[in-house]
Scaffold this motif. Sequence first.
Motif, PDB file in Angstrom:
ATOM      1  N   ASP A   1       4.898  11.563  -7.680  1.00 21.20           N
ATOM      2  CA  ASP A   1       4.412  10.240  -7.292  1.00 21.20           C
ATOM      3  C   ASP A   1       5.037   9.830  -5.958  1.00 21.20           C
ATOM      4  O   ASP A   1       6.256   9.717  -5.837  1.00 21.20           O
ATOM      5  CB  ASP A   1       4.784   9.228  -8.381  1.00 21.20           C
ATOM      6  CG  ASP A   1       4.133   7.864  -8.174  1.00 21.20           C
ATOM      7  OD1 ASP A   1       3.718   7.557  -7.040  1.00 21.20           O
ATOM      8  OD2 ASP A   1       4.047   7.101  -9.158  1.00 21.20           O
ATOM      9  N   VAL A   2       4.185   9.599  -4.946  1.00 18.11           N
ATOM     10  CA  VAL A   2       4.670   9.170  -3.629  1.00 18.11           C
ATOM     11  C   VAL A   2       3.949   7.897  -3.182  1.00 18.11           C
ATOM     12  O   VAL A   2       3.852   7.613  -1.994  1.00 18.11           O
ATOM     13  CB  VAL A   2       4.494  10.291  -2.575  1.00 18.11           C
ATOM     14  CG1 VAL A   2       5.408  11.461  -2.876  1.00 18.11           C
ATOM     15  CG2 VAL A   2       3.037  10.747  -2.477  1.00 18.11           C
ATOM     16  N   THR A   3       3.465   7.109  -4.140  1.00 15.55           N
ATOM     17  CA  THR A   3       2.675   5.916  -3.822  1.00 15.55           C
ATOM     18  C   THR A   3       3.417   4.969  -2.892  1.00 15.55           C
ATOM     19  O   THR A   3       2.835   4.412  -1.952  1.00 15.55           O
ATOM     20  CB  THR A   3       2.289   5.173  -5.112  1.00 15.55           C
ATOM     21  OG1 THR A   3       1.767   6.102  -6.060  1.00 15.55           O
ATOM     22  CG2 THR A   3       1.251   4.108  -4.829  1.00 15.55           C
ATOM     23  N   SER A   4       4.710   4.784  -3.139  1.00 14.93           N
ATOM     24  CA  SER A   4       5.475   3.812  -2.347  1.00 14.93           C
ATOM     25  C   SER A   4       5.627   4.236  -0.895  1.00 14.93           C
ATOM     26  O   SER A   4       6.002   3.419  -0.047  1.00 14.93           O
ATOM     27  CB  SER A   4       6.855   3.590  -2.975  1.00 14.93           C
ATOM     28  OG  SER A   4       7.593   4.801  -3.012  1.00 14.93           O
ATOM     29  N   ASP A   5       5.336   5.498  -0.578  1.00 13.64           N
ATOM     30  CA  ASP A   5       5.342   5.935   0.820  1.00 13.64           C
ATOM     31  C   ASP A   5       4.110   5.432   1.574  1.00 13.64           C
ATOM     32  O   ASP A   5       4.075   5.489   2.810  1.00 13.64           O
ATOM     33  CB  ASP A   5       5.368   7.466   0.907  1.00 13.64           C
ATOM     34  CG  ASP A   5       6.678   8.060   0.424  1.00 13.64           C
ATOM     35  OD1 ASP A   5       7.653   7.301   0.277  1.00 13.64           O
ATOM     36  OD2 ASP A   5       6.725   9.282   0.195  1.00 13.64           O
ATOM     37  N   TYR A   6       3.116   4.959   0.828  1.00 14.05           N
ATOM     38  CA  TYR A   6       1.834   4.598   1.430  1.00 14.05           C
ATOM     39  C   TYR A   6       1.525   3.102   1.391  1.00 14.05           C
ATOM     40  O   TYR A   6       0.952   2.573   2.344  1.00 14.05           O
ATOM     41  CB  TYR A   6       0.704   5.350   0.721  1.00 14.05           C
ATOM     42  CG  TYR A   6       0.599   6.800   1.111  1.00 14.05           C
ATOM     43  CD1 TYR A   6      -0.267   7.209   2.119  1.00 14.05           C
ATOM     44  CD2 TYR A   6       1.367   7.771   0.483  1.00 14.05           C
ATOM     45  CE1 TYR A   6      -0.366   8.542   2.489  1.00 14.05           C
ATOM     46  CE2 TYR A   6       1.282   9.112   0.848  1.00 14.05           C
ATOM     47  CZ  TYR A   6       0.414   9.489   1.853  1.00 14.05           C
ATOM     48  OH  TYR A   6       0.319  10.812   2.223  1.00 14.05           O
ATOM     49  N   VAL A   7       1.835   2.441   0.281  1.00 14.37           N
ATOM     50  CA  VAL A   7       1.437   1.042   0.107  1.00 14.37           C
ATOM     51  C   VAL A   7       2.541   0.271  -0.608  1.00 14.37           C
ATOM     52  O   VAL A   7       3.378   0.869  -1.303  1.00 14.37           O
ATOM     53  CB  VAL A   7       0.128   0.928  -0.719  1.00 14.37           C
ATOM     54  CG1 VAL A   7      -1.049   1.508   0.047  1.00 14.37           C
ATOM     55  CG2 VAL A   7       0.278   1.594  -2.085  1.00 14.37           C
ATOM     56  N   PRO A   8       2.555  -1.076  -0.479  1.00 17.44           N
ATOM     57  CA  PRO A   8       3.472  -1.882  -1.290  1.00 17.44           C
ATOM     58  C   PRO A   8       3.138  -1.713  -2.770  1.00 17.44           C
ATOM     59  O   PRO A   8       1.967  -1.661  -3.150  1.00 17.44           O
ATOM     60  CB  PRO A   8       3.196  -3.316  -0.817  1.00 17.44           C
ATOM     61  CG  PRO A   8       2.554  -3.176   0.517  1.00 17.44           C
ATOM     62  CD  PRO A   8       1.777  -1.902   0.470  1.00 17.44           C
ATOM     63  N   VAL A   9       4.168  -1.619  -3.609  1.00 14.14           N
ATOM     64  CA  VAL A   9       3.955  -1.362  -5.032  1.00 14.14           C
ATOM     65  C   VAL A   9       4.726  -2.367  -5.878  1.00 14.14           C
ATOM     66  O   VAL A   9       5.649  -3.032  -5.403  1.00 14.14           O
ATOM     67  CB  VAL A   9       4.378   0.070  -5.417  1.00 14.14           C
ATOM     68  CG1 VAL A   9       3.550   1.099  -4.663  1.00 14.14           C
ATOM     69  CG2 VAL A   9       5.866   0.292  -5.169  1.00 14.14           C
ATOM     70  N   SER A  10       4.336  -2.437  -7.153  1.00 18.13           N
ATOM     71  CA  SER A  10       5.016  -3.305  -8.117  1.00 18.13           C
ATOM     72  C   SER A  10       5.194  -2.569  -9.434  1.00 18.13           C
ATOM     73  O   SER A  10       4.362  -1.737  -9.816  1.00 18.13           O
ATOM     74  CB  SER A  10       4.202  -4.581  -8.370  1.00 18.13           C
ATOM     75  OG  SER A  10       4.147  -5.395  -7.226  1.00 18.13           O
TER      76      SER A  10
END
Length: 519
Positions: free
Chosen positions: A335-344
């Motif tokens: 999981d690398v989502t936080s490298d691309y967009v703001p996350v919660s």
Amino acid sequence: MKKIVSLIVLISLIACGPHEFEPPENVKAILEKSDNNRTELERVIQHYKETGDVMKEEAAYFLLGNMDEQSYAIFKLVDSSGNKIDFDVLDYEDYNAMRNGWDVIEEEKGTINFKVDTLIKDYEVISSDYLINNIDLAFEAWNKNPWAKHLSFDQFCEYVLPYRSSNEPLEDWRSYFINELSWVKDSMQNPSDPVEAVKWVNNYIKSWFRFDPRYYEHPTDQGLKEIMQNKMGRCEDMTNIAIYAMRALALPVMSDFTPYWANTGNNHAWNAVIDNNDSVIIFMGGEANPGDYKLGNKLAKVYRKTFDRQEKSLAAKKKEWEKLPPYLSKNSIKDVTSDYVPVSDIKIELAKGIPDSTVHSYICVFNAGEWRAIDYGRIWGTRAQYYGLGRGIAYLPAFYVDKEIIPASNAIILTDSGKVVNLIPDSKNKITIKLHSTTKKITKKSTDYVDETFFNKGAVYTLFYWNDKWVELAKQKAADGPLVFKNVPSNAFYWLVEEGSRKDERLFTIDKDGKQVWW
């Protein structure tokens, strides 16, 4: 992955002698599974013991120890009775013709789907010569190319060394591209810059490869031979050809992907390269260079394909009997989502009850007419926690039971600020809604101040609202103006579907001004 972290470790390994450096447990497990091919795998280990090259031996262990999921799948297209159907995407002149051809087959045969016919595990067939050649060429490129000098051994193992990119057939792409791209270094202004090198190689790929949507219905990722023959493919093929060409030169290139876009249909994969500062810069193999590429839709989750087993992946944690949704069943994704967009991170009360023997719940996005699982959450009591979700997106907490998505709670909106908004349909406070489209459009007023509409005149449209399932409200035939529906439950997700469509229409809410808000 075992790590070589210091010269002291290397010296101690060498001092132990070639026959005292025992293979790791994950390598031993692969050797046990490999049956008739065990001799080939052991020959790789023995080769590097005899040469005394500890780093190459460690690299061999990396490949062998992570070989469990590596395979090539041969698919067949079958009808609901399991009968094989011949289908070749290249028999059709374009994507629309192919989709129409698919529809004709389904009218005659019923629903058709691709099923795995033969699964060829790498550890059962891969040869020692193939692995040794791959390892030796990867090290040679790492050692001689100036743009690779910044790579750690771990980065080399993950982003240069692997002999495959996805589930394509095994082929010697490394030798081919080392010869084909021998001119790159001499063409560069700054040979130590991996990003510049990627641009040169990608421009070469762009000169002969093109995207073709017909390959959405090509059942496997293409290998080198097929790509070079057809010179076209879908986004996974584009990422693969970039990985082949660039890793052959020891460029640290990877493939990131989203299983499902969060605000439209389909999925997507793209490439990224690690620069000299260890930053990740995205691009699209065969289409757009680093610095020129942008992702056009909303991201709920982004995963990175890896060769090594990811212990935090759901597939690595699941119970032996537990069945997983598509895309989450592989243990080689990170999981690398936080490298691309703001996350919660969010916690959700599982208000619909928890089925027996349920360990995980799932978080879903709406894509191509279905709620589709994009990540999982651990259940704690009556609540589930989901981590690192992209914001500004509609989600459905759910369970996965008998290969079906079952609602676990109300559908929600995770706002741009990270707030969770529950959408519970209110049948006591009904509203009248005026609709102009089935998907997000740029609307404008005509000279008589009437909002533009985007319907096919004469087509029948059905309005649904979400209440643990899509509940039909009413049908209307489109004329010249907007479609007006009365007595509609408020505070819900809605879905307006044209009769006979492929269910690509988007869900929406209604704001305080009566406007459609798209999700």
